[in-house]
Design a protein around this motif. Structure first.
Motif, PDB file in Angstrom:
ATOM      1  N   UNK A 139      57.825  10.631  45.507  1.00  0.00           N
ATOM      2  CA  UNK A 139      57.078  11.860  45.403  1.00  0.00           C
ATOM      3  C   UNK A 139      56.997  12.203  46.774  1.00  0.00           C
ATOM      4  N   UNK A 140      56.459  11.500  47.767  1.00  0.00           N
ATOM      5  CA  UNK A 140      56.528  12.146  49.186  1.00  0.00           C
ATOM      6  C   UNK A 140      57.729  12.641  49.664  1.00  0.00           C
ATOM      7  N   UNK A 141      58.713  11.593  49.513  1.00  0.00           N
ATOM      8  CA  UNK A 141      60.051  11.728  50.225  1.00  0.00           C
ATOM      9  C   UNK A 141      60.720  13.204  49.551  1.00  0.00           C
ATOM     10  N   UNK A 142      60.347  13.518  48.174  1.00  0.00           N
ATOM     11  CA  UNK A 142      61.120  14.610  47.542  1.00  0.00           C
ATOM     12  C   UNK A 142      60.333  15.807  48.326  1.00  0.00           C
ATOM     13  N   UNK A 143      58.902  15.788  48.253  1.00  0.00           N
ATOM     14  CA  UNK A 143      58.341  16.938  48.978  1.00  0.00           C
ATOM     15  C   UNK A 143      58.526  17.217  50.338  1.00  0.00           C
ATOM     16  N   UNK A 144      58.893  16.303  51.068  1.00  0.00           N
ATOM     17  CA  UNK A 144      59.365  16.691  52.436  1.00  0.00           C
ATOM     18  C   UNK A 144      60.923  16.901  52.366  1.00  0.00           C
ATOM     19  N   UNK A 145      61.611  16.403  51.636  1.00  0.00           N
ATOM     20  CA  UNK A 145      63.011  17.009  51.547  1.00  0.00           C
ATOM     21  C   UNK A 145      63.054  18.473  51.131  1.00  0.00           C
ATOM     22  N   UNK A 146      62.319  18.773  50.199  1.00  0.00           N
ATOM     23  CA  UNK A 146      62.322  20.336  49.620  1.00  0.00           C
ATOM     24  C   UNK A 146      61.651  20.831  50.654  1.00  0.00           C
ATOM     25  N   UNK A 147      60.625  20.725  51.365  1.00  0.00           N
ATOM     26  CA  UNK A 147      60.466  21.361  52.552  1.00  0.00           C
ATOM     27  C   UNK A 147      61.331  21.876  53.576  1.00  0.00           C
ATOM     28  N   UNK A 148      62.121  20.594  53.993  1.00  0.00           N
ATOM     29  CA  UNK A 148      63.279  20.764  54.887  1.00  0.00           C
ATOM     30  C   UNK A 148      64.267  21.447  54.409  1.00  0.00           C
ATOM     31  N   UNK A 149      64.568  21.660  52.945  1.00  0.00           N
ATOM     32  CA  UNK A 149      65.425  22.461  52.466  1.00  0.00           C
ATOM     33  C   UNK A 149      65.103  23.870  52.412  1.00  0.00           C
ATOM     34  N   UNK A 150      63.999  24.156  52.647  1.00  0.00           N
ATOM     35  CA  UNK A 150      63.343  25.771  52.609  1.00  0.00           C
ATOM     36  C   UNK A 150      63.476  26.152  54.160  1.00  0.00           C
ATOM     37  N   UNK A 151      63.569  25.211  54.960  1.00  0.00           N
ATOM     38  CA  UNK A 151      63.514  25.554  56.403  1.00  0.00           C
ATOM     39  C   UNK A 151      64.837  26.051  56.682  1.00  0.00           C
ATOM     40  N   UNK A 152      65.963  24.825  56.292  1.00  0.00           N
ATOM     41  CA  UNK A 152      67.404  25.265  56.858  1.00  0.00           C
ATOM     42  C   UNK A 152      68.051  26.036  55.954  1.00  0.00           C
ATOM     43  N   UNK A 153      67.499  26.479  54.395  1.00  0.00           N
ATOM     44  CA  UNK A 153      68.273  27.178  53.609  1.00  0.00           C
ATOM     45  C   UNK A 153      67.486  28.611  53.548  1.00  0.00           C
TER      46      UNK A 153
END
Length: 240
Positions: A139-153
């Motif tokens: 759960x935590x990894x997915x939340x952080x990865x989604x945040x990172x995806x928002x930043x780069x995309x």
């Protein structure tokens, strides 16, 4: 998803959607009461706001005992499904989708989070049929990865749009920036992004920084954004 599965010879048995979906040969319904209870897997490709109501409505149907229900959100918790379904998970394509552009799933990484081993095996197998790369997440990894995806995309695309609007005021085409954008994206394919950072901020080029701030002095939001990014790029920079 529908077209990708159909192209691989695994057409969905049904689509529920409020409006018609372009996937020839697949039966479609626009009423949740008509959703079949006989599927092995249900993919909930809906907005985060719609997930609770869709999940609750699907839960009252007499689904198969080992049916897997998965949502495709990067941000919504697995708990939205766990309260209703014993075999549930997340099947989140780490990619940006637009209606007019078909994405090749062979080039997509899909984040998978599941409630149990059975669900994991089903979802991993399903995504592998599309040729996707699988990344198991908690759960935590997915939340952080989604945040990172928002930043780069999403954030970077907003900057592209901002740049385009300023260029248009000078009768300049956005096409002038495309080679630069492509070159930057190309560099970071095999390189740490921080190691290829360029520009006046990383150089602490006071003259250029001031010239840019003078250009945007009539735009308070952009000025604030410019100063913020300058500090992010180079915390030691002396922003004019």
């Amino acid at each position: 998803f529908c077209k990708a599965f159909a192209d691989k010879g695994h057409s969905p048995i049904q689509i529920y959607n409020r409006s018609k979906v372009e996937c020839p040969g697949v039966p479609q319904v626009n009423n949740l009461e008509e959703v079949t209870p006989d599927a092995d897997v249900y993919l909930l490709c809906v907005s985060d706001g719609a997930l609770p109501d869709i999940s609750k409505a699907l839960a009252v149907k007499n689904l198969k005992q080992r049916a897997v229900v998965a949502h495709c959100s990067g941000a919504s918790p697995l708990a939205v499904l766990e309260q209703y379904f014993p075999h549930c998970g997340v099947c989140w394509p780490l990619q940006s989708f637009s209606k007019s552009i078909q994405v090749a799933f062979s080039k997509v990484t899909v984040g998978v989070q599941t409630s149990n081993q059975h669900t994991r095996e089903v979802l991993v197998s399903l995504m592998q049929k599309l040729g996707a790369t699988i990344q198991l997440l908690n759960e935590q990894q997915r939340a952080e990865l989604h945040l990172a995806a928002v930043l780069v995309n999403n954030f970077s695309n907003a900057l592209f749009s901002l740049a385009q609007k300023r260029l248009e005021k000078q009768a300049l085409p956005f096409d002038l920036l495309r080679p630069l954008i492509n070159e930057t994206a190309s560099k970071i394919q095999e390189t740490d992004p921080s190691s290829v950072q360029t520009g006046p901020a990383i150089r602490n080029d006071q003259v250029t920084l001031q010239r840019h701030l003078d250009l945007i002095k009539d735009d308070a939001e952009l000025t604030q954004l410019y100063r913020l990014f300058t500090k992010i790029i180079n915390p030691g920079a002396d922003t004019p």
